[in-house]
Enzyme design. Structure first.
Site, short mmCIF file in Angstrom:
data_model
loop_
_atom_site.label_atom_id
_atom_site.label_comp_id
_atom_site.label_asym_id
_atom_site.label_seq_id
_atom_site.Cartn_x
_atom_site.Cartn_y
_atom_site.Cartn_z
N PHE A 23 0.82 -1.23 0.00
CA PHE A 23 0.00 0.00 0.00
C PHE A 23 0.85 1.27 0.00
O PHE A 23 0.38 2.34 -0.36
CB PHE A 23 -0.95 0.00 1.21
CG PHE A 23 -0.32 0.50 2.49
CD1 PHE A 23 0.45 -0.35 3.27
CD2 PHE A 23 -0.47 1.82 2.89
CE1 PHE A 23 1.04 0.11 4.45
CE2 PHE A 23 0.11 2.29 4.06
CZ PHE A 23 0.88 1.43 4.84
N LYS A 24 2.10 1.17 0.41
CA LYS A 24 2.95 2.36 0.50
C LYS A 24 3.12 3.05 -0.85
O LYS A 24 3.38 4.24 -0.91
CB LYS A 24 4.30 2.01 1.11
CG LYS A 24 4.18 1.62 2.58
CD LYS A 24 5.55 1.44 3.25
CE LYS A 24 5.43 1.25 4.74
NZ LYS A 24 4.88 -0.08 5.12
N ASP A 25 2.96 2.29 -1.95
CA ASP A 25 3.06 2.89 -3.28
C ASP A 25 2.03 4.00 -3.49
O ASP A 25 2.30 4.96 -4.20
CB ASP A 25 2.84 1.83 -4.36
CG ASP A 25 4.02 0.87 -4.50
OD1 ASP A 25 5.17 1.30 -4.28
OD2 ASP A 25 3.78 -0.30 -4.85
N MET A 54 3.57 6.99 -1.89
CA MET A 54 4.94 7.28 -2.31
C MET A 54 5.00 7.73 -3.76
O MET A 54 5.79 8.60 -4.12
CB MET A 54 5.79 6.04 -2.09
CG MET A 54 7.25 6.33 -1.86
SD MET A 54 7.62 7.09 -0.29
CE MET A 54 8.00 5.67 0.71
#
Ligand SMILES: *Cc1c(COP(=O)(O)O)cnc(C)c1O
Length: 469
Positions: free
Chosen positions: A112-114, A117
């Site tokens: 999920f960090k994409d 980011m």
């Protein structure tokens, strides 16, 4: 929008000023002066917006020193089917009536960090070009954050990434993701040590203020405010996906480590999104669960942090938690500063018998923790019942969510990674490995480019200095 510190010691700043940092000079975290309230009529107007346009109308409330046309263009360039696999960007899968999975892990690094980011990459490039500046991002990773940062920053003008990781300790898939990048602005450094050695090296460089400013060193860690507001967007998107037209309440369960993802849910709720419960799900490292059950916040020492089979939540202190506590104590900076002094001096603070903790229910937060055994049984159960293979972090969320479901209130569980990243535990649970998206076939065989280094701060500084001037 003006930004202040949770500890009250920072003059007002604008979004562009705080974008590259997150930490305030008084040791607190930057926070906005208010959360803009979205009324029911506005909410309904936004219901049909494509993801990028929804992101734009929400982000412009917080990034108001970037001209609308520029912000809109930048957000449209970020949230595309090419990068996130589908036009919906974060599709919702209904597992059974009133139980849903929000798929947040279809970006380039399968976590999920994409979602945040990738936006940060575009925002950084824009602000740096506008101000004629450069930035050298220095970070330490045990896996997910480093790869998300590198895939967001690769090939960008004015930005270099120096990423430290513990040599030989990431999963083969995670190492291959990072080390196979060939972009000139990405520098992977495999440190002879553990994650904490990497973290200590980053801290040592950051504490050398003259080196830091001479070489324009910055970070993209989980306290970055841009990442938090980018995550607010998918809570709105998910709410639209499970409701029709009335302001119907829904609950969310969020696998948590640094309290970044679920803080975004808290902010969405403060903005008026009808969220009933925010369920904080931890693994065996249950610092946050302990707080929401007892009122005691007791960060662990590194030595007391367990290595678990949901490794991205193996944290000893929840970096973003201070932003929530600031709201809990009615935005009293002196009070927040005093509480964190207690943590420094006595290792914990205790709100159990305070009026502040008595109001915790008003914020919707509840919690629970998972374990290796529950993780394994949940992965099995979810495959058996719904034909869905989930990653170990998402499994922790699904396990904890069960205790907090209510008839008639949709429960949305946030998926935080794809199982392909954590093959070993999937094999243990199911007897077979996870499916891997086609683009990642054979990634372990691709040529790798990285530098080995002992845990030596002087050497790291030399390495950076030789490459930035
Ligand atoms: C980072 C991460 C988490 C924890 O998210 P926080 O925002 O730090 O609470 C959970 N699961 C996965 C897979 C992650 O990469």
């Amino acid at each position: 929008m003006r930004y202040f510190s949770t500890r009250g010691g920072m003059p007002a700043q604008r979004f562009s000023d705080i974008l590259l940092g997150g930490l305030a000079p008084d040791g607190g975290l930057v926070v906005p002066e208010r959360y803009p309230l979205i009324d029911a009529a506005t909410l309904e107007r936004w219901r049909a917006l494509p993801y990028a346009d929804l992101a734009f109308v929400l982000l412009r409330l917080y990034c108001d020193d970037i001209p609308d046309a520029d912000l809109h263009e930048l957000v449209r360039r970020t949230y595309t089917p090419q990068v996130f696999g589908t036009a919906e960007i974060v599709p919702l899968r209904t597992l059974e009536p009133d139980l849903h999975l929000l798929r947040l892990s279809n970006g380039p690094t399968l976590a999920f960090k994409d979602v945040a980011m990738q936006l940060l990459g575009n925002l950084f490039e824009y602000v740096l070009a506008r101000d004629g500046r450069a930035l050298n991002i220095l970070g330490a990773t045990s896996g997910d954050t480093g790869s998300a940062a590198e895939y967001a920053m690769r090939g960008r003008k004015g930005i270099r990434v120096f990423m430290l990781s513990p040599d030989g300790r990431m999963s083969p898939f995670q190492a291959a993701q990072m080390f196979s990048l060939r972009d000139d602005n990405i520098f992977n450094i495999a440190v002879d040590g553990v994650f904490d050695d990497c973290q200590d090296m980053v801290k040592a460089v950051s504490n050398d203020l003259s080196f830091k400013s001479r070489h324009a060193i910055g970070t993209v860690n989980s306290i970055n405010w841009g990442r938090i507001i980018a995550q607010v967007v998918y809570y709105f998107k998910a709410w639209f996906a499970v409701t029709r037209d009335a302001p119907q309440p829904v609950s969310f369960t969020v696998p948590s480590g640094n309290f970044g993802n679920v803080l975004a849910g808290h902010i969405a709720r403060r903005m008026g999104l009808p969220i009933r419960r925010l369920v904080v799900a931890t693994n065996e490292n249950d610092v946050l669960d302990e707080f929401f059950r007892t009122g005691i916040y007791r960060p662990r020492r590194t030595a007391d942090t367990f290595q678990t089979s949901s490794p991205s939540m193996d944290i000893s202190k929840a970096s973003n938690f201070e932003r929530f506590v600031w709201d809990l104590v009615d935005r009293d900076g002196a009070r927040v500063a005093a509480l964190w002094r207690e943590v420094d001096e006595r290792g914990a603070f205790d709100l159990a018998s305070t009026g502040e903790f008595a109001r915790i229910a008003d914020f919707g937060f509840v919690s629970g923790s998972s374990s290796h055994a529950r993780r394994i049984s949940t992965i099995r159960e979810v495959e058996r019942r719904y034909g869905e293979v989930v990653d170990p972090h998402t499994a922790d969320g699904l396990a904890v969510a069960q205790a907090w479901r209510e008839p008639g209130v949709p429960m949305i569980c946030l998926e935080t990674a794809l199982p392909a990243k954590f093959a070993q535990i999937i094999v243990e649970a199911l007897g077979h490995g996870p499916r891997r998206p086609g683009a990642y076939d054979g990634i372990e065989e691709a040529a790798q480019r990285f530098t080995r280094m002992p845990a030596d701060v002087g050497m790291l500084k030399q390495y950076i200095a030789a490459r930035v001037t």
